[in-house]
Structures are given as C-alpha cells and as structure tokens.
Write an enzyme that holds these catalytic residues in place. Sequence first.
Site, PDB file in Angstrom:
ATOM      1  N   THR A  60       0.737  -1.117  -0.005  1.00 55.83           N
ATOM      2  CA  THR A  60      -0.006  -0.144  -0.149  1.00 55.83           C
ATOM      3  C   THR A  60       1.085   1.231  -0.157  1.00 55.83           C
ATOM      4  OG1 THR A  60      -1.675  -1.287   1.264  1.00 55.83           O
ATOM      5  CG2 THR A  60      -1.884   1.308   1.166  1.00 55.83           C
TER       6      THR A  60
ATOM      7  N   ARG B 160     -12.582  -9.242  -1.248  1.00 59.69           N
ATOM      8  CA  ARG B 160     -12.066  -8.571  -0.213  1.00 59.69           C
ATOM      9  C   ARG B 160     -11.774  -7.059  -0.568  1.00 59.69           C
ATOM     10  NH1 ARG B 160      -7.192  -6.243   2.025  1.00 59.69           N
ATOM     11  NH2 ARG B 160      -7.209  -6.630   4.276  1.00 59.69           N
TER      12      ARG B 160
END
Lengths: 194, 134
Positions: B1, B29
């Site tokens: 991320t 998800r």
Amino acid sequence: SDITLVIHGGAGTITRKNMTPEKEKAYRAALEQALKAGYAVLQKGGASLDAVEEAIHVMEDSPLFNAGKGAVFTHEGKNELDAAMMDGKTGKAGAVAGVTTIRNPISAARAVMEKSQHVMLIGKGAEVFAKEKGLEIVDPGYFYTESRWNALQKAIEQEKVELDHSEEKPKKPDMKKAGSRADDLIFTEGKKFG
Amino acid sequence: TVGCVALDRNGNLAAGTSTGGMTNKRYGRVGDAPIIGAGTYADNATCAVSATGHGEYFIRSVVAYDIAALMKYKGLSVADAAKEVVLKKLVEKGGEGGVIALDAKGNLAMPFNSEGMYRGYVKSDGKIVVEIYK
C-alpha cells in the site's frame, strides 16, 4: 503555511531483513522520486490534492510497490486495486475498489470525488466511470510482475501443502503467533506473511 | 500500500491511499485503503491521514478518523493522537500496521507497530528524508 509532504510505501514481503543493498537503493530512489514529484507541486504554489496525486502516481507506476503496477495478485490471479482521496478543505472524498484496468486508481478516486455525486464506486462501474472521465485504461496484464506472481504461487502452494498434510480444518489466522507483518499481507487459510 | 498526505501554502490538507490489497485474497475482499475514515481521512481543522496495515482492524477501529477525533475532541497533538491509536488502541486489538499523519501546521507523525514500513517526508526547507524501518 509550511508546505509539507509525507509518503508511505509498502512492498509486501520485503523488509529490511531480506532486502539486498541493491533493492534498498532502488526503493530509496523510488521513494525520493515520489517525494520530489509531490514537493515540486507544492513549491510552485500548487494544491495539496495535486501534490498527493503526483506523488502517488510515481509509486503506482513503479513495480516496486503494492499499488498500480506491482500490485499483488488475488487467489484468481487478478490484480484488484483500491484507492481513496480526501480533501481537507471541503470534506469531499472519493474512492474506487476492485478495479482492474485503471492505470492510476488514485486519479479515479479523485475523479469520483470531484466529478460524481458519490464517494465510492466499485468494479466494472468504476472502470466505466473512469473511462468516461478520460482516465487511462490499460489491459489487466499491465499490472503483472513476476515477483508478485511467484508470491501468489507460493501462497497457493503452501495452502495445498497444509491441506495435504493435515486433516484438521485450516486454523483461523492468529495475528500474534503468525509473526511480523508488513503493510501488505500474503494470506493463506492458516497463515499470513508480511 | 502506498499513500501520501500533504499541506499546501494555503493551509489545505489532503490525503490519498492506493493499494493492491493482499496476495491470495478472495471473494472481492476490500481493505481499509479505500474506506474513508478507516485508511484515508483529511480535515483542515485536524489532520490528514493515510494508513497501511491489516485492513480489517483498521476498518473496525476507524483508525484515520479516530486520530482526527482525538485531536478535535480531546485536543491532542497529531503526534500524540497517532501514537495513541497506532501504538495503543490498535496493538490492544492485535491490529498491525501504521499511518502517516500531518496537521495544518506541518507537524507530522509516522507511527507503526510492524515491520516493512517505508517512509519519506519533505518540509518547506526542501530536505528530503527517506527511511526504511526494520
């Protein structure tokens, strides 16, 4: 105000423990490039939103980070990307989730924020919206990197090994026992690897 | 991320986060990165936050907003608020990860409670700092 820009980048399984000097050099260079790109916007008197978008573009376009090109794979072998942006001045926000063809998801998040009445768009709809707003659409193969693909195969293989060698149901992940994690998880039924 | 928070000359804060999620995930998800208030938040009156970590914990704890709320309602500094959330509240619940946070005066915080955290910042003096932790 004192212009300031802060970034974070995550690479999944790579931590300092298993990072070669060459890898570390590459990561540092990419992070520096992202900082320079964002700072250049601020230095010219540009908006914080533009600076954030520019800095994240650099990291999304780099195969080193788990975002954009270099993103990890789902169980099905896809790259599903998520992004969000928020404006501290107006309180407006935008996000996209589960997109597979938008080159820079952060720009799609910004487009949702500024060019729609909504906050979050997902999947195909988000991709159609991004295309309509003129964002760059790419083939899903653009996001492929060998290292991430290998990481998926390893995760899947470990899952099988567990099933082959145990009749017990896979344990739920125990975050304390599973050891350390980075900011991106490699997740199997009973284990997670950061 | 990856993520970024920034403060411009007009005193406006912004936050952004982008991610590929986690390897081998299923069922569509989605983690905290695209959830406003969990992985991303910005308010000129308090701070801008971008988070990276085990998303489910960050969502349940509304991490990014919680940092801003501690500043707004309890009067904490950005450093103390971020520390309280990442090093205390999240740890108590077993949530791993970290945040970058920045207030409208240019004060920044980068707490984390797990490995593999890459950070960088640049302030008005133009000096670039890059750190790869643990």
